[in-house]
Motif scaffolding. Sequence first.
Motif, PDB file in Angstrom:
ATOM      1  N   GLU A 151       0.828  -1.211   0.000  1.00  0.00           N
ATOM      2  CA  GLU A 151       0.000   0.000   0.000  1.00  0.00           C
ATOM      3  C   GLU A 151       0.860   1.258   0.000  1.00  0.00           C
ATOM      4  OE1 GLU A 151      -4.072   1.597   2.124  1.00  0.00           O
ATOM      5  OE2 GLU A 151      -2.981  -0.058   3.033  1.00  0.00           O
ATOM      6  N   ARG A 152       1.918   1.265   0.807  1.00  0.00           N
ATOM      7  CA  ARG A 152       2.811   2.419   0.846  1.00  0.00           C
ATOM      8  C   ARG A 152       3.538   2.595  -0.483  1.00  0.00           C
ATOM      9  NH1 ARG A 152       4.776   3.706   6.052  1.00  0.00           N
ATOM     10  NH2 ARG A 152       6.350   4.977   5.027  1.00  0.00           N
ATOM     11  N   CYS A 153       3.999   1.495  -1.064  1.00  0.00           N
ATOM     12  CA  CYS A 153       4.744   1.591  -2.330  1.00  0.00           C
ATOM     13  C   CYS A 153       3.849   2.051  -3.475  1.00  0.00           C
ATOM     14  CB  CYS A 153       5.400   0.255  -2.653  1.00  0.00           C
ATOM     15  SG  CYS A 153       6.776  -0.144  -1.532  1.00  0.00           S
ATOM     16  N   GLU A 154       2.579   1.714  -3.414  1.00  0.00           N
ATOM     17  CA  GLU A 154       1.653   2.164  -4.454  1.00  0.00           C
ATOM     18  C   GLU A 154       1.423   3.670  -4.409  1.00  0.00           C
ATOM     19  OE1 GLU A 154      -1.702  -0.502  -3.875  1.00  0.00           O
ATOM     20  OE2 GLU A 154      -1.016  -1.722  -5.559  1.00  0.00           O
ATOM     21  N   GLN A 155       1.789   4.327  -3.328  1.00  0.00           N
ATOM     22  CA  GLN A 155       1.666   5.781  -3.227  1.00  0.00           C
ATOM     23  C   GLN A 155       2.836   6.506  -3.893  1.00  0.00           C
ATOM     24  OE1 GLN A 155       1.101   6.661   0.949  1.00  0.00           O
ATOM     25  NE2 GLN A 155      -0.558   5.177   1.122  1.00  0.00           N
ATOM     26  N   GLY A 156       3.877   5.756  -4.231  1.00  0.00           N
ATOM     27  CA  GLY A 156       5.049   6.345  -4.875  1.00  0.00           C
ATOM     28  C   GLY A 156       5.016   6.139  -6.378  1.00  0.00           C
ATOM     29  N   PRO A 157       6.132   6.391  -7.046  1.00  0.00           N
ATOM     30  CA  PRO A 157       6.183   6.304  -8.512  1.00  0.00           C
ATOM     31  C   PRO A 157       6.405   4.884  -9.040  1.00  0.00           C
ATOM     32  CG  PRO A 157       8.304   7.026  -7.688  1.00  0.00           C
ATOM     33  CD  PRO A 157       7.389   6.906  -6.486  1.00  0.00           C
ATOM     34  N   TRP A 158       6.560   3.923  -8.153  1.00  0.00           N
ATOM     35  CA  TRP A 158       6.964   2.583  -8.573  1.00  0.00           C
ATOM     36  C   TRP A 158       5.816   1.812  -9.187  1.00  0.00           C
ATOM     37  CZ3 TRP A 158       7.820   4.382  -3.476  1.00  0.00           C
ATOM     38  CH2 TRP A 158       9.062   5.038  -3.339  1.00  0.00           C
ATOM     39  N   ARG A 159       6.153   0.885 -10.114  1.00  0.00           N
ATOM     40  CA  ARG A 159       5.121   0.184 -10.879  1.00  0.00           C
ATOM     41  C   ARG A 159       5.147  -1.335 -10.737  1.00  0.00           C
ATOM     42  NH1 ARG A 159       2.390   3.017 -14.777  1.00  0.00           N
ATOM     43  NH2 ARG A 159       2.364   5.225 -14.258  1.00  0.00           N
ATOM     44  N   GLN A 160       6.247  -1.903 -10.248  1.00  0.00           N
ATOM     45  CA  GLN A 160       6.334  -3.357 -10.090  1.00  0.00           C
ATOM     46  C   GLN A 160       7.045  -3.686  -8.783  1.00  0.00           C
ATOM     47  OE1 GLN A 160       4.965  -5.621 -12.250  1.00  0.00           O
ATOM     48  NE2 GLN A 160       4.297  -3.990 -13.627  1.00  0.00           N
ATOM     49  N   MET A 161       6.630  -4.812  -8.182  1.00  0.00           N
ATOM     50  CA  MET A 161       7.314  -5.340  -6.999  1.00  0.00           C
ATOM     51  C   MET A 161       7.739  -6.764  -7.322  1.00  0.00           C
ATOM     52  SD  MET A 161       8.127  -4.774  -3.704  1.00  0.00           S
ATOM     53  CE  MET A 161       6.945  -3.672  -2.901  1.00  0.00           C
ATOM     54  N   ILE A 162       8.994  -7.059  -7.059  1.00  0.00           N
ATOM     55  CA  ILE A 162       9.559  -8.388  -7.272  1.00  0.00           C
ATOM     56  C   ILE A 162       9.838  -9.023  -5.918  1.00  0.00           C
ATOM     57  CG2 ILE A 162      11.479  -9.706  -8.284  1.00  0.00           C
ATOM     58  CD1 ILE A 162       9.797  -8.209 -10.379  1.00  0.00           C
TER      59      ILE A 162
END
Length: 197
Positions: free
Chosen positions: A130-141
């Motif tokens: 949820e926190r990472c979706e608030q930033g510019p990032w588009r994929q999580m590995i």
Amino acid sequence: MSSVPAKQVPSASSLASRFTDAAHAIVRDATPSDMEAVQRIYAYHVLHGTATFEEQPPDVQEMQSRLAQVRELGTPWLVADLDGQIVGYCYAALYRPRAAYRYTLEDSIYLAEGQTGKGLGKALLAALLERCEQGPWRQMIAAIGGTNNVGSIALHRSLGFSHAGTQAATGYKFKQWIDVVFMQRALGEGGSTPPSA
């Protein structure tokens, strides 16, 4: 690697209400003073497991340095605090240092001995997503050590990660070859639109 369409992946916030066993845990940002407990958790995994390929546990000072590096990137490092004790942690870092990877993160998650199966891992990872979706990032590995690490594989799958491949015999620890399982999940719009910056 192919991207996972964001509309097929449950959002982290919609999954938060599904936790039952982790109801008393507080997931919060890590502080330098948490690193002593974090170091103990990680040291156990270094010495007894194959989830990490490190073979010598880093000391508290090194863990504080790693926390500072994550903060410098602007990515989250979270801890699960259960009745005043740190029982798990997770963080996101850049997947690779090359510039074209700048929108792709890799997660790391570890729980204290005896704390699996209580929903803490799910609470931590959902909050991280949820926190990472608030930033510019588009994929999580997720790079998971060992095809037999069924708990981590199931945890990631439950939060929308898909199997992206397996590298056979990539690591050697405890006198055995260890495969690495790669899983991937879109963050936000994933690869469906170009980044804004």
